[in-house]
Design a protein around this motif. Structure first.
Motif, PDB file in Angstrom:
ATOM      1  N   ALA A 152       0.838  -1.208   0.000  1.00 24.61           N
ATOM      2  CA  ALA A 152       0.000   0.000   0.000  1.00 24.61           C
ATOM      3  C   ALA A 152       0.872   1.256   0.000  1.00 24.61           C
ATOM      4  O   ALA A 152       0.582   2.221  -0.715  1.00 24.61           O
ATOM      5  N   HIS A 153       1.936   1.237   0.780  1.00 23.52           N
ATOM      6  CA  HIS A 153       2.823   2.395   0.819  1.00 23.52           C
ATOM      7  C   HIS A 153       3.547   2.583  -0.508  1.00 23.52           C
ATOM      8  O   HIS A 153       3.792   3.704  -0.941  1.00 23.52           O
TER       9      HIS A 153
ATOM     10  N   LEU B  73      -1.259  13.502   1.800  1.00 23.81           N
ATOM     11  CA  LEU B  73      -2.662  13.496   1.372  1.00 23.81           C
ATOM     12  C   LEU B  73      -3.030  12.175   0.699  1.00 23.81           C
ATOM     13  O   LEU B  73      -4.095  11.608   0.973  1.00 23.81           O
ATOM     14  N   ASN B  74      -2.157  11.692  -0.176  1.00 28.19           N
ATOM     15  CA  ASN B  74      -2.415  10.411  -0.825  1.00 28.19           C
ATOM     16  C   ASN B  74      -2.453   9.283   0.197  1.00 28.19           C
ATOM     17  O   ASN B  74      -3.309   8.396   0.118  1.00 28.19           O
ATOM     18  N   HIS B  75      -1.538   9.299   1.150  1.00 27.07           N
ATOM     19  CA  HIS B  75      -1.524   8.259   2.184  1.00 27.07           C
ATOM     20  C   HIS B  75      -2.810   8.286   2.995  1.00 27.07           C
ATOM     21  O   HIS B  75      -3.389   7.243   3.293  1.00 27.07           O
ATOM     22  N   TYR B  76      -3.261   9.476   3.338  1.00 29.30           N
ATOM     23  CA  TYR B  76      -4.483   9.586   4.132  1.00 29.30           C
ATOM     24  C   TYR B  76      -5.676   8.976   3.406  1.00 29.30           C
ATOM     25  O   TYR B  76      -6.408   8.164   3.974  1.00 29.30           O
ATOM     26  N   PHE B  77      -5.869   9.366   2.157  1.00 29.69           N
ATOM     27  CA  PHE B  77      -7.049   8.889   1.434  1.00 29.69           C
ATOM     28  C   PHE B  77      -6.917   7.441   0.950  1.00 29.69           C
ATOM     29  O   PHE B  77      -7.882   6.685   0.983  1.00 29.69           O
TER      30      PHE B  77
ATOM     31  N   VAL C 108      -4.639   4.920   2.003  1.00 31.75           N
ATOM     32  CA  VAL C 108      -4.314   3.878   2.986  1.00 31.75           C
ATOM     33  C   VAL C 108      -5.115   4.069   4.277  1.00 31.75           C
ATOM     34  O   VAL C 108      -5.819   3.155   4.714  1.00 31.75           O
ATOM     35  N   ALA C 109      -5.015   5.239   4.891  1.00 33.81           N
ATOM     36  CA  ALA C 109      -5.683   5.444   6.181  1.00 33.81           C
ATOM     37  C   ALA C 109      -7.212   5.358   6.054  1.00 33.81           C
ATOM     38  O   ALA C 109      -7.859   4.686   6.866  1.00 33.81           O
TER      39      ALA C 109
ATOM     40  N   GLY D 288      -7.943   3.365  -1.520  1.00 32.77           N
ATOM     41  CA  GLY D 288      -7.078   2.698  -2.479  1.00 32.77           C
ATOM     42  C   GLY D 288      -7.005   1.201  -2.257  1.00 32.77           C
ATOM     43  O   GLY D 288      -7.065   0.410  -3.197  1.00 32.77           O
ATOM     44  N   VAL D 289      -6.889   0.807  -0.999  1.00 33.68           N
ATOM     45  CA  VAL D 289      -6.771  -0.614  -0.676  1.00 33.68           C
ATOM     46  C   VAL D 289      -8.061  -1.348  -1.025  1.00 33.68           C
ATOM     47  O   VAL D 289      -8.030  -2.459  -1.576  1.00 33.68           O
ATOM     48  N   SER D 290      -9.199  -0.746  -0.743  1.00 34.27           N
ATOM     49  CA  SER D 290     -10.470  -1.407  -1.073  1.00 34.27           C
ATOM     50  C   SER D 290     -10.678  -1.477  -2.587  1.00 34.27           C
ATOM     51  O   SER D 290     -11.181  -2.475  -3.100  1.00 34.27           O
TER      52      SER D 290
END
Length: 146
Positions: free
Chosen positions: A41-42, A88-92, A94-95, A99-101
């Motif tokens: 994911a990262h 911002l990309n990490h927040y939306f 991964v957190a 993206g993961v879903s």
């Protein structure tokens, strides 16, 4: 009413394209790190944030060339310019899990839609490399390459 529907469909398509770029980087060498690190994911976040950063830096160089005015950034501003898209990309992605879903749902899309999304996303990535290449060529003297 019709215009609103068209805009909504366009935004939805851009969202899927953005998430497909994340999926490409997510799946690139997937499973090479332990799953508890969540490195895939990262890796997706770094890939899409790098693509955005390359396009922004190229845009700054081209604007400088066209207008004759440079963008004076100190080192803190430059780090902020690099880290903000990543955070911002990490927040939306991964957190919040968007993206993961989407990565899990991607295999269940129709084959035609997957192929179209893959080709559009790869087109954007190839265009990004080409834009960076021509930006470097056009700014060789400024970059100290010449």
């Amino acid at each position: 009413m019709y215009f609103g529907r068209v805009v909504s469909m366009g935004v939805q398509n851009l969202r899927k394209l953005y998430l497909t770029i994340f999926v490409i980087f997510f799946r690139l060498g997937a499973g090479q790190w332990p799953s508890h690190i969540n490195a895939d994911a990262h890796k997706g976040v770094v890939g899409i944030a790098s693509t955005e950063a390359i396009l922004v830096v190229c845009m700054i160089f081209w604007l400088r060339g066209w207008t004759g005015h440079g963008l004076a950034l100190n080192s803190w501003q430059l780090w902020g310019l690099v880290l903000l898209p990543f955070l911002l990309n990490h927040y939306f992605l991964v957190a919040k899990g968007y993206g993961v879903s989407f990565e899990r749902e991607f295999d269940f899309l129709k084959q035609r839609e997957k192929s179209l999304l893959y080709s559009e996303a790869l087109g954007i990535l190839v265009a990004t490399v080409a834009i960076a290449y021509f930006t470097i060529l056009a700014n060789r003297r400024l970059l100290g390459i010449e």
